[in-house]
Design a protein around this motif. Sequence first.
Motif, PDB file in Angstrom:
ATOM      1  N   PHE A  86       0.841  -1.210   0.000  1.00 19.82           N
ATOM      2  CA  PHE A  86       0.000   0.000   0.000  1.00 19.82           C
ATOM      3  C   PHE A  86       0.867   1.248   0.000  1.00 19.82           C
ATOM      4  N   GLY A  87       0.430   2.277  -0.705  1.00 18.27           N
ATOM      5  CA  GLY A  87       1.117   3.563  -0.669  1.00 18.27           C
ATOM      6  C   GLY A  87       0.660   4.483  -1.783  1.00 18.27           C
ATOM      7  N   TRP A  88       1.505   5.468  -2.071  1.00 11.74           N
ATOM      8  CA  TRP A  88       1.198   6.465  -3.094  1.00 11.74           C
ATOM      9  C   TRP A  88       1.389   5.871  -4.492  1.00 11.74           C
ATOM     10  N   SER A  89       0.517   6.249  -5.397  1.00 10.41           N
ATOM     11  CA  SER A  89       0.570   5.773  -6.774  1.00 10.41           C
ATOM     12  C   SER A  89       1.655   6.449  -7.593  1.00 10.41           C
ATOM     13  N   GLY A  90       2.143   7.580  -7.108  1.00  8.48           N
ATOM     14  CA  GLY A  90       3.058   8.400  -7.904  1.00  8.48           C
ATOM     15  C   GLY A  90       2.324   9.413  -8.757  1.00  8.48           C
ATOM     16  N   GLU A  91       0.988   9.425  -8.683  1.00 10.59           N
ATOM     17  CA  GLU A  91       0.168  10.322  -9.500  1.00 10.59           C
ATOM     18  C   GLU A  91      -0.298  11.535  -8.700  1.00 10.59           C
ATOM     19  N   ILE A 132      -0.250 -10.999  -4.852  1.00  8.39           N
ATOM     20  CA  ILE A 132       0.003  -9.710  -4.216  1.00  8.39           C
ATOM     21  C   ILE A 132      -0.992  -8.687  -4.734  1.00  8.39           C
ATOM     22  N   THR A 133      -1.573  -7.916  -3.813  1.00  6.90           N
ATOM     23  CA  THR A 133      -2.439  -6.797  -4.168  1.00  6.90           C
ATOM     24  C   THR A 133      -1.658  -5.503  -3.997  1.00  6.90           C
ATOM     25  N   TYR A 134      -1.588  -4.695  -5.052  1.00 10.29           N
ATOM     26  CA  TYR A 134      -0.954  -3.382  -4.993  1.00 10.29           C
ATOM     27  C   TYR A 134      -2.073  -2.352  -4.873  1.00 10.29           C
ATOM     28  N   ALA A 135      -2.131  -1.665  -3.735  1.00 11.49           N
ATOM     29  CA  ALA A 135      -3.205  -0.711  -3.466  1.00 11.49           C
ATOM     30  C   ALA A 135      -2.603   0.685  -3.331  1.00 11.49           C
ATOM     31  N   THR A 136      -3.110   1.629  -4.102  1.00 15.52           N
ATOM     32  CA  THR A 136      -2.514   2.965  -4.112  1.00 15.52           C
ATOM     33  C   THR A 136      -3.569   4.051  -4.012  1.00 15.52           C
ATOM     34  N   ILE A 137      -3.092   5.207  -3.547  1.00 12.21           N
ATOM     35  CA  ILE A 137      -3.905   6.417  -3.562  1.00 12.21           C
ATOM     36  C   ILE A 137      -3.121   7.519  -4.266  1.00 12.21           C
TER      37      ILE A 137
END
Length: 454
Positions: free
Chosen positions: A39-44, A61-66
């Motif tokens: 989990f973390g920042w998307s870079g967007e 693996i699940t990649y979860a971003t904001i």
Amino acid sequence: MARIVIVSNRVPSPTERGPRAGGLAVGLADALKDGGLWFGWSGEISAQADGTVKRVEAGNITYATIDLSQADYDRFYVGYANSTLWPLLHFRLGLIDFRREDLEGYIEVNRLYAAALARELQPDDLVWIHDYHLIPLGQELRRLGVKNRLGFFLHIPFVPASLFTALPQGNTLLWAFCAYDVVGFQTEQHRRDFVDCIEQLLGLTVRGDGTVVAGAVSMRAIANPIGIDARGFAALAAKGERSAETRRLKESLVGRSLVIGVDRLDYTKGLPARFDAFGRLLNAFPEHRQKVSYLQIAARSREDVSEYQALRRELDRKAGNINGRFAEFDWVPLRYMTRAVSRNTLAGFYRAARIGLVTPLRDGMNLVAKEFVAAQDERDPGVLILSRFAGAAENLTEALIVNPYDPDEIAEAIHTALVMPADERRDRMAHLRARVFDVTAETYCRNFLAVLKG
């Protein structure tokens, strides 16, 4: 079995290749080998940065971003994280640029992360949070009622109390560390400096095993050095030695010895003194002229921070001065490039080099030093020159250890490495390789998670 949740400021895309696939992504791969959540920042940057979570599934693996807003990015990332905490924790007090609104933005973004992450968590998840961007995240999760075991790892150095007191409202940050069950550092020195702050500035008692107990607080501070996949990188280097890029590099050297440095373009890496050292080598030891070439790869980073812009201009000037003074029509002594190079290519370059030059002014660990060691041909290895202020120096004692503030000492070490007999090179490298192959990315993940599980 408990699910592992990794949290970092930037989440690597599961489809990313090349330079960005190194660093944290490689170091933490073993933690998620049985699956989990990252989990973390998307870079967007988005105008609608409201904490909405985007998910990508890749295997187990699940990649979860904001996303972040521009204001969030400016205050949280450019401002407090990289203009206040980064210079402070690298002992560069004169470069601290503190603004109260940046601190507020830093806390607000950690609060945004916490609100989004809390909705993703399962009751038995083990949550492992990484690096200086997210120090308050554990505290914000606790305020939301999260009861999971929470771990934090600081990948950069820590400072003793005498320096930490320069941070405005620094005690607030120290208390935020106490929300975690386990806090990890790269070296024993960094852990001791942290304990120094907890005892002197918060007045808490720290037990011999690093545990802090004060009321409801029970946090343990440990030293747990990160490593690399040494066997995998060694195989990559052996393969990379035969690559087209490495062949081109060797052909361009025309039999000359190669000195290599690989860093982000950052003022903590000691690059101006390193360039000065190479110039002094050629001046003080003229027998090496036209017999050695220095390749410095310094990938650009944080180009919106003024100190980084000034550093790039300084290095451009120094490189031009050295080449203008010493170059011949068929020899450019210093090759300097500011674009990133893939790990596959770097592995081959390391193996081709006679000297690995790793001289940061201060560094949490520095995995380039370990990659250089793993890449070497044991029959005819190169020599590692290493700053005493890199975390890796605590363990890699058979390197030529130098003070990165002294260009003459670095120049003398390069000379020593260039004339070092093969037997001594093999002996030093055998000891270094034993340590690099013993403390790996796998042991790093396994050891931290064992403590976090309690």
